[in-house]
Write an enzyme that holds these catalytic residues in place. Structure first.
Site, mmCIF file in Angstrom:
data_model
loop_
_atom_site.group_PDB
_atom_site.id
_atom_site.type_symbol
_atom_site.label_atom_id
_atom_site.label_comp_id
_atom_site.label_asym_id
_atom_site.label_seq_id
_atom_site.Cartn_x
_atom_site.Cartn_y
_atom_site.Cartn_z
ATOM 1 N N GLU A 101 35.232 -15.342 -15.250
ATOM 2 C CA GLU A 101 35.627 -14.342 -16.244
ATOM 3 C C GLU A 101 36.921 -13.671 -15.784
ATOM 4 O O GLU A 101 37.198 -13.612 -14.579
ATOM 5 C CB GLU A 101 34.455 -13.346 -16.378
ATOM 6 C CG GLU A 101 34.629 -12.181 -17.294
ATOM 7 C CD GLU A 101 34.917 -12.499 -18.751
ATOM 8 O OE1 GLU A 101 35.876 -13.240 -19.007
ATOM 9 O OE2 GLU A 101 34.225 -11.950 -19.625
ATOM 10 N N ASP A 102 37.697 -13.173 -16.731
ATOM 11 C CA ASP A 102 38.926 -12.466 -16.337
ATOM 12 C C ASP A 102 38.590 -11.092 -15.748
ATOM 13 O O ASP A 102 38.990 -10.759 -14.648
ATOM 14 C CB ASP A 102 39.910 -12.336 -17.522
ATOM 15 C CG ASP A 102 39.284 -11.746 -18.790
ATOM 16 O OD1 ASP A 102 38.067 -11.470 -18.803
ATOM 17 O OD2 ASP A 102 40.031 -11.563 -19.770
ATOM 18 N N ASP A 105 33.869 -5.469 -17.295
ATOM 19 C CA ASP A 105 34.106 -4.080 -17.685
ATOM 20 C C ASP A 105 32.739 -3.403 -17.892
ATOM 21 O O ASP A 105 32.089 -3.017 -16.924
ATOM 22 C CB ASP A 105 34.956 -4.141 -18.962
ATOM 23 C CG ASP A 105 35.443 -2.797 -19.448
ATOM 24 O OD1 ASP A 105 36.029 -2.062 -18.643
ATOM 25 O OD2 ASP A 105 35.242 -2.489 -20.629
ATOM 26 N N PHE A 155 43.771 0.071 -18.733
ATOM 27 C CA PHE A 155 43.807 -1.133 -19.545
ATOM 28 C C PHE A 155 44.897 -2.058 -19.026
ATOM 29 O O PHE A 155 46.063 -1.682 -18.933
ATOM 30 C CB PHE A 155 44.024 -0.816 -21.023
ATOM 31 C CG PHE A 155 43.613 -1.971 -21.888
ATOM 32 C CD1 PHE A 155 42.271 -2.193 -22.181
ATOM 33 C CD2 PHE A 155 44.561 -2.876 -22.359
ATOM 34 C CE1 PHE A 155 41.880 -3.291 -22.939
ATOM 35 C CE2 PHE A 155 44.182 -3.968 -23.129
ATOM 36 C CZ PHE A 155 42.841 -4.176 -23.417
ATOM 37 N N ARG A 168 49.201 -12.333 -23.025
ATOM 38 C CA ARG A 168 48.411 -13.213 -22.156
ATOM 39 C C ARG A 168 49.304 -14.057 -21.251
ATOM 40 O O ARG A 168 48.894 -14.482 -20.181
ATOM 41 C CB ARG A 168 47.551 -14.166 -23.003
ATOM 42 C CG ARG A 168 46.444 -13.473 -23.783
ATOM 43 C CD ARG A 168 45.477 -14.523 -24.305
ATOM 44 N NE ARG A 168 44.630 -14.019 -25.382
ATOM 45 C CZ ARG A 168 43.494 -13.359 -25.202
ATOM 46 N NH1 ARG A 168 43.067 -13.107 -23.981
ATOM 47 N NH2 ARG A 168 42.782 -12.956 -26.240
#
Ligand code: IMP
Ligand code: MG
Length: 177
Positions: A101-102, A105, A155, A168
């Protein structure tokens, strides 16, 4: 779109170095388990660049699969709902599976995917690798096994991560304002 001044959090070089270390750890751990092959389940879209770099630093045989799920939508705050537009996996019964996963959160995406994979395939082993971990925002109890960087509640964009589908392709990680 207006050009923005971006503050770099982790450079291409820093990410590369850390990714290499993680890949080494993963190789080692699965070697100890005498695992012959690892199924990497990459979570689109955000994890595609990290996955590509991570698996190319790994020496053990890898089967690569993709799912596309998120709990976000295009807002910067988690919607709380899971959106799974692409959840097609071959039969992975009894395999060693690593979700990539990036960023973790609230933890909802990973928690959902872990439960889904466990229920469908009863894997021999199920772990999670993420480039970034925003521990302070956790809402469900999930702990990634391999973490690139611990990050604050900011963020972030770039290196696969988007803000409303943009950025991206930045080769580094930046703080979005
Ligand atoms: P979770 O389900 O709340 O853990 O959300 C994980 C997903 O939210 C990630 O896969 C990202 O797609 C997205 N996300 C969370 N934080 C950020 C961020 O700082 N930048 C970009 N995407 C983020
Ligand atoms: Mg994602």
């Amino acid at each position: 779109m207006k050009p923005r001044k971006l503050k770099v959090l982790y450079s291409k070089n820093q990410i590369q170095k850390r990714t290499k270390i993680l890949a080494g750890k993963i190789d080692n751990d699965y070697k100890k388990k005498k695992s012959k092959m690892l199924v990497v389940v990459s979570v689109l879209k955000g994890a595609f660049i990290f996955t590509a770099d991570l698996i190319r630093e790994m020496k053990m045989p890898v089967q690569l699969e993709f799912v596309r799920i998120s709990s976000y939508g295009s807002a910067k705050v988690s919607s709380g709902k899971i959106d799974a537009p692409l959840l097609l996996l071959p039969n992975l019964t009894g395999k060693d599976i690593l979700i990539v996963e990036d960023i973790v959160d609230s933890g909802r995406t990973i928690s959902f995917l872990k439960e889904y994979i466990r229920g469908q395939f009863k894997p021999k082993n199920l772990k999670v690798a993420c480039l970034l971990n925003k521990q302070t925002r956790r809402e469900v109890d999930v702990k990634p096994d391999y973490v690139g960087f611990e990050v604050k509640d900011q963020f972030l964009i770039g290196y696969g991560l988007d803000s409303a589908e943009q950025y991206r392709n930045l080769p580094y990680l930046a703080i979005s304002d």
